[in-house]
Design a protein around this motif. Structure first.
Motif, mmCIF file in Angstrom:
data_model
loop_
_atom_site.group_PDB
_atom_site.id
_atom_site.type_symbol
_atom_site.label_atom_id
_atom_site.label_comp_id
_atom_site.label_asym_id
_atom_site.label_seq_id
_atom_site.Cartn_x
_atom_site.Cartn_y
_atom_site.Cartn_z
ATOM 1 N N ASP A 212 0.811 -1.097 -0.063
ATOM 2 C CA ASP A 212 0.027 -0.047 0.026
ATOM 3 C C ASP A 212 0.839 1.289 0.001
ATOM 4 O O ASP A 212 0.127 2.573 0.407
ATOM 5 C CB ASP A 212 -1.079 0.084 1.317
ATOM 6 C CG ASP A 212 -2.250 -0.714 0.774
ATOM 7 O OD1 ASP A 212 -2.494 -1.028 -0.494
ATOM 8 O OD2 ASP A 212 -3.091 -1.015 1.733
ATOM 9 N N THR A 214 3.753 1.672 -2.712
ATOM 10 C CA THR A 214 3.822 1.809 -4.283
ATOM 11 C C THR A 214 3.321 0.574 -5.012
ATOM 12 O O THR A 214 3.383 0.252 -6.066
ATOM 13 C CB THR A 214 5.370 1.823 -4.697
ATOM 14 O OG1 THR A 214 6.098 0.908 -4.097
ATOM 15 C CG2 THR A 214 5.901 3.278 -4.208
ATOM 16 N N GLU A 216 -0.664 -2.186 -4.802
ATOM 17 C CA GLU A 216 -1.983 -2.234 -4.366
ATOM 18 C C GLU A 216 -2.300 -3.149 -3.423
ATOM 19 O O GLU A 216 -2.547 -4.535 -4.095
ATOM 20 C CB GLU A 216 -3.178 -2.302 -5.540
ATOM 21 C CG GLU A 216 -4.444 -2.240 -5.183
ATOM 22 C CD GLU A 216 -5.410 -2.003 -6.452
ATOM 23 O OE1 GLU A 216 -5.716 -0.977 -6.875
ATOM 24 O OE2 GLU A 216 -5.796 -2.974 -7.098
ATOM 25 N N LYS A 220 1.223 -5.447 -8.082
ATOM 26 C CA LYS A 220 1.736 -4.599 -9.019
ATOM 27 C C LYS A 220 1.263 -4.894 -10.477
ATOM 28 O O LYS A 220 1.093 -5.884 -10.655
ATOM 29 C CB LYS A 220 3.238 -4.383 -8.690
ATOM 30 C CG LYS A 220 3.643 -4.218 -7.216
ATOM 31 C CD LYS A 220 5.204 -4.220 -7.360
ATOM 32 C CE LYS A 220 5.804 -4.082 -6.044
ATOM 33 N NZ LYS A 220 5.761 -5.147 -5.092
ATOM 34 N N PHE A 242 3.365 1.910 -8.518
ATOM 35 C CA PHE A 242 2.488 2.978 -8.499
ATOM 36 C C PHE A 242 3.026 3.920 -7.790
ATOM 37 O O PHE A 242 3.921 3.828 -6.854
ATOM 38 C CB PHE A 242 1.314 2.618 -7.757
ATOM 39 C CG PHE A 242 0.380 1.580 -8.445
ATOM 40 C CD1 PHE A 242 -0.419 1.834 -9.410
ATOM 41 C CD2 PHE A 242 0.306 0.401 -8.028
ATOM 42 C CE1 PHE A 242 -1.353 1.053 -9.838
ATOM 43 C CE2 PHE A 242 -0.519 -0.734 -8.516
ATOM 44 C CZ PHE A 242 -1.250 -0.297 -9.550
ATOM 45 N N PRO A 243 2.888 5.486 -8.188
ATOM 46 C CA PRO A 243 3.409 6.472 -7.378
ATOM 47 C C PRO A 243 2.860 6.573 -6.004
ATOM 48 O O PRO A 243 1.560 6.294 -5.801
ATOM 49 C CB PRO A 243 3.189 7.769 -8.372
ATOM 50 C CG PRO A 243 1.947 7.378 -9.120
ATOM 51 C CD PRO A 243 2.363 5.790 -9.218
ATOM 52 N N GLN A 245 1.823 8.920 -4.463
ATOM 53 C CA GLN A 245 0.766 9.833 -4.297
ATOM 54 C C GLN A 245 -0.683 9.212 -4.629
ATOM 55 O O GLN A 245 -1.718 9.819 -4.273
ATOM 56 C CB GLN A 245 0.914 11.014 -5.414
ATOM 57 C CG GLN A 245 2.134 11.997 -5.303
ATOM 58 C CD GLN A 245 3.325 11.581 -5.805
ATOM 59 O OE1 GLN A 245 3.736 10.147 -5.887
ATOM 60 N NE2 GLN A 245 4.272 12.365 -6.216
ATOM 61 N N THR A 246 -0.819 8.005 -5.074
ATOM 62 C CA THR A 246 -2.163 7.399 -5.364
ATOM 63 C C THR A 246 -2.422 6.487 -4.198
ATOM 64 O O THR A 246 -3.577 5.674 -4.534
ATOM 65 C CB THR A 246 -2.080 6.698 -6.719
ATOM 66 O OG1 THR A 246 -1.039 5.741 -6.792
ATOM 67 C CG2 THR A 246 -1.636 7.757 -7.941
ATOM 68 N N ASN A 247 -1.828 6.434 -3.223
ATOM 69 C CA ASN A 247 -2.071 5.432 -2.279
ATOM 70 C C ASN A 247 -3.198 5.729 -1.349
ATOM 71 O O ASN A 247 -3.669 4.962 -0.424
ATOM 72 C CB ASN A 247 -0.981 5.113 -1.493
ATOM 73 C CG ASN A 247 -0.542 5.951 -0.291
ATOM 74 O OD1 ASN A 247 -0.898 6.992 -0.440
ATOM 75 N ND2 ASN A 247 0.381 5.455 0.753
ATOM 76 N N GLY A 248 -3.959 6.875 -1.374
ATOM 77 C CA GLY A 248 -4.871 7.413 -0.727
ATOM 78 C C GLY A 248 -4.630 7.991 0.727
ATOM 79 O O GLY A 248 -5.461 8.390 1.494
ATOM 80 N N HIS A 265 10.337 8.115 -11.613
ATOM 81 C CA HIS A 265 9.742 6.728 -11.848
ATOM 82 C C HIS A 265 10.727 5.751 -12.587
ATOM 83 O O HIS A 265 10.989 5.933 -13.522
ATOM 84 C CB HIS A 265 8.209 6.956 -12.774
ATOM 85 C CG HIS A 265 7.566 5.629 -12.886
ATOM 86 N ND1 HIS A 265 6.888 5.275 -11.704
ATOM 87 C CD2 HIS A 265 7.314 4.923 -13.779
ATOM 88 C CE1 HIS A 265 6.018 3.968 -11.894
ATOM 89 N NE2 HIS A 265 6.430 3.803 -13.427
#
Length: 494
Positions: A212, A214, A216, A220, A242-243, A245-248, A265
């Protein structure tokens, strides 16, 4: 009138014919004509009668799977599984913990640790398809409540896996090439655990190294090759992380301690290699490693794995001096899952591993499964870190970890035929992290009641963990004491 009577008579005749035919056709090929004795005052008289002889139904074997065969042999199939893990959890919270704005020293909560649906199948000799949908850590806080905002209890479920795989050689496991959203990872067997078959109540989550952050929930977007050649089980992976910034969650801030980079990245490369001395492990579903076979196989493996990513981490060496570092993780371990007495059904499960975890200078992250607390008082935040409330402890950090577990499966039908058996276990995670002044030890002891193997089981688990207090003038953390957690899990899996 005469014409009407003829029509009625014809209808009655047709109806009678239909009834007679129906009665005759109800006699199946198994019906037989046999003599029946009729008792009279003068003695028995044998009369021939037609008697329906319905054979007793043969007992059918109970099935433990929902599977649809796509060909006669069953080599091509599609299958669905369902898993639910419900927790009743009593926790002694870390000092300063609050629950929706109210200080709480302890909590009693109910939650769903995992609820999953899997759908997968061998579509042809060379094509395999796998999906998993579900949710995790769903309790009254819904995974995200805090004092400055709220979460939405209706958006917890998501696709965990969506994988397409090509099997290069028919009926051989030598090489399988796949891609998609997947848990096929490197580092260790517990970096991709089959959660329905684990021996302990929960997995060692630290082995899911970037969970959680970089990825989900440890999945990945990846391209991989895996397979089994002789005694070697291998997987090599290129992932597109994932960056952060998108982990919520709220973004970490730059400082002297390492965090996941907010710029740049780079691809992530992973590998896991297991030498299987005895029986081969299952290799059908992409990535997942069985927790325990409950004595059904003789498994002894040695493993080594790694994860590496260029410039994945960042810290400030001085104000304005940004330093990027590679993330380098590796481990070596042994795994044993062995029947002791096949006649009695006893077995043993054991794992021992060493993990080198380099996330950059002084990286540290707290985490706790199904955390029952929503926040922590600002004055109680160790080292200014957030997310330290409830049942969390420093789960991830730059340093090293030794993890071990041991369990003993008692004799089959311990409580009588069909009433299941017991499997007690112990579990330990011992870590030395750069940012923690003393050795960290988290210990679990538990008992599985295997009602129907992994398909239906109760687990009672007690965890003892350290908590940490603020240290003025330094970023180092010192243990302030210990807390406990008692959890009852009910797992149903088909």
């Amino acid at each position: 009138m005469h014409k009407f009577l003829k029509i009625v008579w014809l209808g009655v005749l047709l109806l009678s014919t239909q009834l007679t035919f129906a009665q005759q056709s109800s006699i199946t090929p198994s019906d037989t004509t046999k003599p029946t004795r009729v008792i009279t005052t003068t003695g028995p008289v044998v009369v021939n009668e037609t008697v329906n002889q319905v054979p007793a139904p043969k007992p059918t074997a109970e099935r433990n799977e929902l599977k649809y065969n796509l060909n006669e042999s069953g080599s091509h199939f599609f299958k669905a599984t369902f898993l639910n893990q419900a927790w009743l959890q009593f926790n002694q919270s870390n000092p300063g913990s609050t629950v929706i704005g109210v200080p709480k020293d302890n909590t009693l909560s109910i939650g769903l640790r995992r609820t999953r649906i899997q759908m997968f199948g061998q579509i042809s000799d060379h094509v395999f398809l796998y999906f998993q949908f579900g949710m995790n850590n769903f309790n009254y806080l819904n995974g995200g409540f805090n004092q400055t905002g709220s979460s939405n209890r209706k958006i917890q479920a998501f696709f965990h896996d969506a994988v397409s795989e090509y099997i290069v050689w028919k009926n051989k496991d030598y090489l399988k090439i796949g891609g998609g959203l997947t848990i096929v990872n490197g580092l260790s067997r517990f970096s991709a655990p089959s959660v329905s078959s684990i021996m302990t109540m929960d997995v060692p989550v630290f082995a899911q190294a970037t969970v959680d952050q970089t990825d989900e929930f440890s999945r990945k977007l990846s391209l991989y090759a895996r397979g089994q050649v002789g005694h070697l089980d291998y997987r090599v992976v290129m992932s597109d992380p994932f960056p952060i910034q998108t982990n919520g969650a709220a973004l970490p801030t730059y400082g002297p301690n390492s965090i996941f980079a907010l710029k740049g990245h780079n691809k992530q490369f992973q590998g896991l290699f297991m030498w299987q001395f005895l029986d081969k492990e299952t290799n059908q579903v992409p990535g997942y490693n069985t927790g325990t076979y409950l004595g059904a196989r003789r498994i002894f493996n040695l493993e080594a794995g790694f994860i590496t990513q260029k410039n994945a981490m960042v810290h400030l060496a001085a104000p304005g001096d940004t330093v990027y570092k590679n993330m380098n993780l590796w481990s070596v371990a042994s795994f044993l899952d062995m029947p002791l007495n096949k006649a009695k059904g006893t077995a043993v499960n054991a794992y021992l591993g060493y993990f080198h975890t380099d996330y950059g200078k002084n990286y540290l992250r707290f985490n706790g499964a199904l955390n029952p607390a929503s926040d922590i008082a600002a004055a109680q935040r160790p080292g200014g870190l957030g997310g330290t409330q409830g049942n969390t402890f420093p789960m991830f950090g730059t340093g090293s970890v030794v993890y071990g577990q041991f369990g003993y499966l008692m004799k089959r039908d311990l409580f009588g035929a069909g009433n299941g058996t017991l499997m007690p276990y112990v579990q330990a995670q011992i870590a030395n992290y750069q940012r923690v002044t003393s050795t960290l030890g988290v210990y679990n002891i538990g008992l599985n009641y295997l009602i129907k193997g992994h398909n239906g089981k109760l687990t009672l688990d007690y965890q003892n963990r350290p908590y940490y207090e603020p240290s003025s003038g330094t970023s180092q953390l010192s243990a302030g004491g210990r807390r406990g957690q008692l959890t009852l899990q009910y797992q149903v899996f088909i």
